[in-house]
Motif scaffolding. Structure first.
Motif, short mmCIF file in Angstrom:
data_model
loop_
_atom_site.label_atom_id
_atom_site.label_comp_id
_atom_site.label_asym_id
_atom_site.label_seq_id
_atom_site.Cartn_x
_atom_site.Cartn_y
_atom_site.Cartn_z
N ASN A 193 -4.59 -3.26 -4.69
CA ASN A 193 -4.49 -3.24 -3.23
C ASN A 193 -5.14 -1.98 -2.65
O ASN A 193 -5.85 -2.05 -1.64
CB ASN A 193 -3.03 -3.30 -2.79
N LEU A 194 -4.88 -0.84 -3.29
CA LEU A 194 -5.48 0.42 -2.82
C LEU A 194 -7.00 0.37 -2.90
O LEU A 194 -7.70 0.78 -1.97
CB LEU A 194 -4.96 1.60 -3.64
N MET A 195 -7.50 -0.15 -4.01
CA MET A 195 -8.96 -0.23 -4.17
C MET A 195 -9.58 -1.15 -3.13
O MET A 195 -10.60 -0.81 -2.54
CB MET A 195 -9.30 -0.70 -5.59
N LEU A 196 -8.95 -2.30 -2.89
CA LEU A 196 -9.48 -3.24 -1.90
C LEU A 196 -9.44 -2.65 -0.48
O LEU A 196 -10.29 -2.96 0.34
CB LEU A 196 -8.72 -4.56 -1.95
N ALA A 197 -8.45 -1.78 -0.23
CA ALA A 197 -8.34 -1.12 1.07
C ALA A 197 -9.18 0.15 1.14
O ALA A 197 -9.14 0.86 2.15
CB ALA A 197 -6.87 -0.80 1.36
N GLU A 198 -9.91 0.44 0.05
CA GLU A 198 -10.77 1.62 -0.05
C GLU A 198 -9.99 2.91 0.16
O GLU A 198 -10.47 3.85 0.80
CB GLU A 198 -11.96 1.50 0.89
N ARG A 199 -8.78 2.95 -0.42
CA ARG A 199 -7.95 4.15 -0.37
C ARG A 199 -8.22 4.98 -1.62
O ARG A 199 -8.65 4.47 -2.66
CB ARG A 199 -6.47 3.77 -0.34
N ASP A 200 -7.95 6.27 -1.54
CA ASP A 200 -8.11 7.19 -2.66
C ASP A 200 -6.92 7.02 -3.60
O ASP A 200 -5.81 7.46 -3.30
CB ASP A 200 -8.19 8.62 -2.12
N ALA A 204 -18.87 -3.53 -13.22
CA ALA A 204 -18.49 -2.18 -12.80
C ALA A 204 -17.15 -2.16 -12.06
O ALA A 204 -16.34 -1.25 -12.28
CB ALA A 204 -19.59 -1.58 -11.93
N LEU A 205 -16.89 -3.12 -11.18
CA LEU A 205 -15.63 -3.13 -10.44
C LEU A 205 -14.45 -3.31 -11.38
O LEU A 205 -13.44 -2.61 -11.26
CB LEU A 205 -15.63 -4.24 -9.37
N ALA A 206 -14.56 -4.22 -12.32
CA ALA A 206 -13.48 -4.45 -13.28
C ALA A 206 -13.26 -3.22 -14.16
O ALA A 206 -12.12 -2.87 -14.47
CB ALA A 206 -13.77 -5.67 -14.13
N ARG A 207 -14.33 -2.54 -14.56
CA ARG A 207 -14.19 -1.30 -15.34
C ARG A 207 -13.52 -0.21 -14.52
O ARG A 207 -12.66 0.51 -15.01
CB ARG A 207 -15.55 -0.83 -15.88
N ARG A 208 -13.91 -0.11 -13.25
CA ARG A 208 -13.28 0.90 -12.38
C ARG A 208 -11.80 0.60 -12.21
O ARG A 208 -10.97 1.51 -12.28
CB ARG A 208 -13.98 0.94 -11.02
N PHE A 209 -11.45 -0.68 -12.01
CA PHE A 209 -10.05 -1.06 -11.89
C PHE A 209 -9.27 -0.69 -13.16
O PHE A 209 -8.20 -0.09 -13.09
CB PHE A 209 -9.91 -2.56 -11.61
N ARG A 210 -9.82 -1.05 -14.32
CA ARG A 210 -9.15 -0.71 -15.58
C ARG A 210 -8.94 0.79 -15.70
O ARG A 210 -7.87 1.26 -16.09
CB ARG A 210 -10.00 -1.22 -16.76
N LEU A 256 0.80 -1.23 0.00
CA LEU A 256 0.00 0.00 0.00
C LEU A 256 0.83 1.28 0.00
O LEU A 256 0.51 2.22 -0.72
CB LEU A 256 -0.95 0.02 1.21
N ASP A 257 1.88 1.36 0.80
CA ASP A 257 2.58 2.62 1.03
C ASP A 257 3.91 2.67 0.26
O ASP A 257 4.98 2.52 0.84
CB ASP A 257 2.81 2.84 2.53
N LEU A 258 3.83 2.91 -1.04
CA LEU A 258 5.04 3.01 -1.85
C LEU A 258 5.93 4.19 -1.46
O LEU A 258 7.15 4.04 -1.42
CB LEU A 258 4.67 3.07 -3.34
N PRO A 259 5.39 5.37 -1.14
CA PRO A 259 6.27 6.46 -0.73
C PRO A 259 7.11 6.13 0.51
O PRO A 259 8.29 6.48 0.58
CB PRO A 259 5.32 7.62 -0.47
N ALA A 260 6.54 5.42 1.47
CA ALA A 260 7.31 5.04 2.67
C ALA A 260 8.43 4.07 2.29
O ALA A 260 9.54 4.16 2.82
CB ALA A 260 6.39 4.42 3.72
#
Length: 170
Positions: A90-97, A130-136, A64-68
């Motif tokens: 991973n970000l989407m599954l963790a509901e991160r922006d 919809a989830l697959a389209r959002r991921f793409r 999740l935290d690439l900058p760190a």
């Protein structure tokens, strides 16, 4: 510092290309892995990749935290981030922006010697749900933003690199 985005389809040779570039750079190589061993097959795959790279490579796990993770890369190292597409998942599954997290990554990229690997997921058919389209869509937007910030962009097809963006000579 310079960054190279390496795009391609599944099993196109993207990661192998990134590893070759890192080995040839003369810098100490570091792998920033976004994969997580959530099942036995993935655990085996991660162990196999780690063994193939060898002891010379330092590995950091950053689902999740690439900058760190990038903050831990020393000036004499070159980091391979493998891969941005899994990071988006991973970000989407963790509901991160995803947009905000990408902005943080772009800031952190400026300070490091980087090879970033990502799948080009927009070359196939439109996904049926919809989830697959959002991921793409999210993965495509991340690739566009990283490509704009990167010094080099390479597309890999059948193991062959095609330069999409090269640094301008001033």
């Amino acid at each position: 510092m310079t960054s190279t985005l390496i795009l391609g389809g599944a099993r196109s040779g993207k990661s192998a290309h990134a590893l070759r570039l890192a080995e040839a750079s003369g810098r100490r190589p570091a792998m920033i892995a976004t994969a997580q061993a959530l099942d036995a097959e993935m655990a085996e795959r991660i162990a196999r990749h780690r063994a193939e790279r060898g002891a010379r490579w330092r590995t950091l796990e950053a689902p999740l935290d690439l900058p760190a993770a990038l903050a831990q890369i020393a000036a004499e190292e070159i980091a391979v981030i493998d891969c941005l597409t899994l990071w988006v998942s991973n970000l989407m599954l963790a509901e991160r922006d995803v947009a905000r997290e990408t902005a943080h990554l772009l800031e952190a990229m400026r300070e490091k010697e980087l090879l970033l690997v990502a799948n080009e997921v927009g070359l196939g058919i439109v996904p049926e749900n919809a989830l697959a389209r959002r991921f793409r869509d999210e993965a495509g937007r991340v690739n566009q933003r990283v490509a704009a910030a990167a010094d080099h962009v390479v597309f890999i097809a059948a193991g062959l690199p095609l330069t999409l963006k090269a640094p301008t000579i001033s």
